[in-house]
Design a protein around this motif. Structure first.
Motif, short mmCIF file in Angstrom:
data_model
loop_
_atom_site.label_atom_id
_atom_site.label_comp_id
_atom_site.label_asym_id
_atom_site.label_seq_id
_atom_site.Cartn_x
_atom_site.Cartn_y
_atom_site.Cartn_z
N ALA A 172 47.10 26.42 67.50
CA ALA A 172 45.70 26.38 67.92
C ALA A 172 45.14 24.97 67.84
O ALA A 172 44.39 24.54 68.71
N GLU A 173 45.52 24.24 66.78
CA GLU A 173 44.98 22.90 66.61
C GLU A 173 45.75 22.17 65.52
O GLU A 173 46.27 22.79 64.59
N ILE A 174 45.80 20.87 65.65
CA ILE A 174 46.40 20.01 64.63
C ILE A 174 45.34 19.02 64.20
O ILE A 174 44.82 18.26 65.02
N LEU A 175 44.99 19.05 62.92
CA LEU A 175 44.00 18.15 62.37
C LEU A 175 44.69 17.26 61.34
O LEU A 175 45.27 17.75 60.37
N VAL A 176 44.63 15.97 61.55
CA VAL A 176 45.28 15.03 60.64
C VAL A 176 44.19 14.19 59.97
O VAL A 176 43.28 13.70 60.64
N GLY A 177 44.29 14.06 58.67
CA GLY A 177 43.30 13.29 57.94
C GLY A 177 43.93 12.48 56.82
O GLY A 177 45.06 12.70 56.42
N VAL A 178 43.14 11.52 56.36
CA VAL A 178 43.53 10.68 55.24
C VAL A 178 42.57 11.00 54.11
O VAL A 178 41.34 10.88 54.28
N GLU A 179 43.11 11.42 52.99
CA GLU A 179 42.25 11.80 51.87
C GLU A 179 41.42 10.62 51.41
O GLU A 179 41.94 9.52 51.16
N ASN A 180 40.13 10.84 51.32
CA ASN A 180 39.17 9.83 50.85
C ASN A 180 39.23 8.54 51.66
O ASN A 180 39.02 7.45 51.12
N GLY A 181 39.50 8.65 52.95
CA GLY A 181 39.58 7.48 53.81
C GLY A 181 38.32 6.66 53.80
O GLY A 181 38.36 5.42 53.81
N TYR A 182 37.17 7.32 53.78
CA TYR A 182 35.88 6.62 53.77
C TYR A 182 35.77 5.73 52.53
O TYR A 182 35.45 4.55 52.62
N ALA A 183 36.05 6.31 51.37
CA ALA A 183 35.93 5.55 50.11
C ALA A 183 36.93 4.40 50.08
O ALA A 183 36.59 3.29 49.65
N LYS A 184 38.14 4.64 50.55
CA LYS A 184 39.15 3.58 50.57
C LYS A 184 38.71 2.44 51.50
O LYS A 184 38.85 1.26 51.16
N HIS A 185 38.19 2.79 52.65
CA HIS A 185 37.79 1.78 53.63
C HIS A 185 36.69 0.88 53.08
O HIS A 185 36.71 -0.33 53.28
N TYR A 186 35.72 1.49 52.39
CA TYR A 186 34.59 0.72 51.89
C TYR A 186 34.76 0.27 50.44
O TYR A 186 33.87 -0.36 49.88
N GLY A 187 35.90 0.59 49.83
CA GLY A 187 36.16 0.15 48.47
C GLY A 187 35.19 0.75 47.46
O GLY A 187 34.80 0.09 46.50
N THR A 188 34.80 2.00 47.68
CA THR A 188 33.87 2.66 46.76
C THR A 188 34.59 3.74 45.98
O THR A 188 35.71 4.13 46.30
N GLU A 189 33.92 4.23 44.97
CA GLU A 189 34.44 5.35 44.21
C GLU A 189 34.43 6.59 45.10
O GLU A 189 33.58 6.73 45.97
N THR A 190 35.36 7.47 44.84
CA THR A 190 35.44 8.71 45.61
C THR A 190 34.49 9.74 45.00
O THR A 190 34.66 10.11 43.83
N PRO A 191 33.48 10.17 45.76
CA PRO A 191 32.60 11.22 45.23
C PRO A 191 33.39 12.51 45.06
O PRO A 191 34.22 12.86 45.92
N THR A 192 33.15 13.22 44.00
CA THR A 192 33.86 14.47 43.76
C THR A 192 32.98 15.45 43.00
O THR A 192 32.07 15.03 42.29
N THR A 193 33.28 16.71 43.16
CA THR A 193 32.58 17.73 42.38
C THR A 193 33.39 18.19 41.20
O THR A 193 32.96 19.02 40.42
N ILE A 194 34.59 17.62 41.06
CA ILE A 194 35.48 18.00 39.96
C ILE A 194 35.16 17.15 38.75
O ILE A 194 35.09 15.93 38.83
N ASN A 195 34.97 17.80 37.61
CA ASN A 195 34.72 17.07 36.38
C ASN A 195 36.04 16.54 35.85
O ASN A 195 36.98 17.29 35.65
N ALA A 196 36.10 15.25 35.64
CA ALA A 196 37.34 14.64 35.15
C ALA A 196 37.37 14.59 33.65
O ALA A 196 36.41 14.55 32.98
#
Length: 115
Positions: A91-115
Motif C-alpha cells: 500500500a505504501e512505503i514510508l522511510v524516515g530518520v529517527e529524530n532527523g529534525y533534532a539531529k539537523h538542528y543540533g538540538t535535544e530530542t523532545p520525548t515523552t519518555i522519562n529517562a
C-alpha cells in the motif's frame, strides 16, 4: 542506532489467507528469509498486525537499516518473492530518520519518555 527506518504498509491478499498457519510460516521461512539474508546483512525487521484497526492496511512491516543501500537491497529482494504483489499488496512505503529534525538542528530530542 539505525540510519533509517522504513514502514511498509501492506494489505493481505486472498492467496495468503487461503494458506494454513503452518503454510504461511513455511512460505516466510523459505521464500523471504533466505532471499533477504543472502543479499543484505545490515537490516532488522519487525511485523505488526493492524487488520483489526484498518481495512486498508492489514500489516506493517518495519525495517531498520544501517544505510540506504541496505534498505534498497531489502526492497529488491522482497520484490523477487511471492510476498510482493502475490500474498500482499504494497500500500505504501514510508522511510524516515529517527529524530532527523533534532539531529539537523543540533538540538535535544523532545520525548515523552522519562529517562
Amino acid at each position: 542506532m539505525s540510519e533509517l527506518t522504513a514502514f511498509i504498509l501492506v494489505k493481505t491478499r486472498r492467496e495468503w489467507l487461503d494458506l494454513t498457519v503452518p503454510e504461511r510460516i513455511n512460505a516466510f521461512e523459505t521464500a523471504v528469509l533466505p532471499t533477504v539474508r543472502d543479499r543484505v546483512s545490515n537490516v532488522r525487521s519487525r511485523f505488526y498486525d493492524t487488520e483489526f484497526y484498518s481495512a486498508r492496511v492489514t500489516d506493517i512491516w518495519v525495517w531498520e537499516a544501517d544505510d540506504h543501500e541496505s534498505f534498497q537491497l531489502v526492497i529488491e529482494a522482497l520484490r523477487e518473492t511471492p510476498f510482493w504483489d502475490h500474498y500482499f499488496d504494497i500500500a505504501e512505503i514510508l522511510v524516515g530518520v529517527e529524530n532527523g529534525y533534532a539531529k539537523h538542528y543540533g538540538t535535544e530530542t523532545p520525548t515523552t519518555i522519562n529517562a
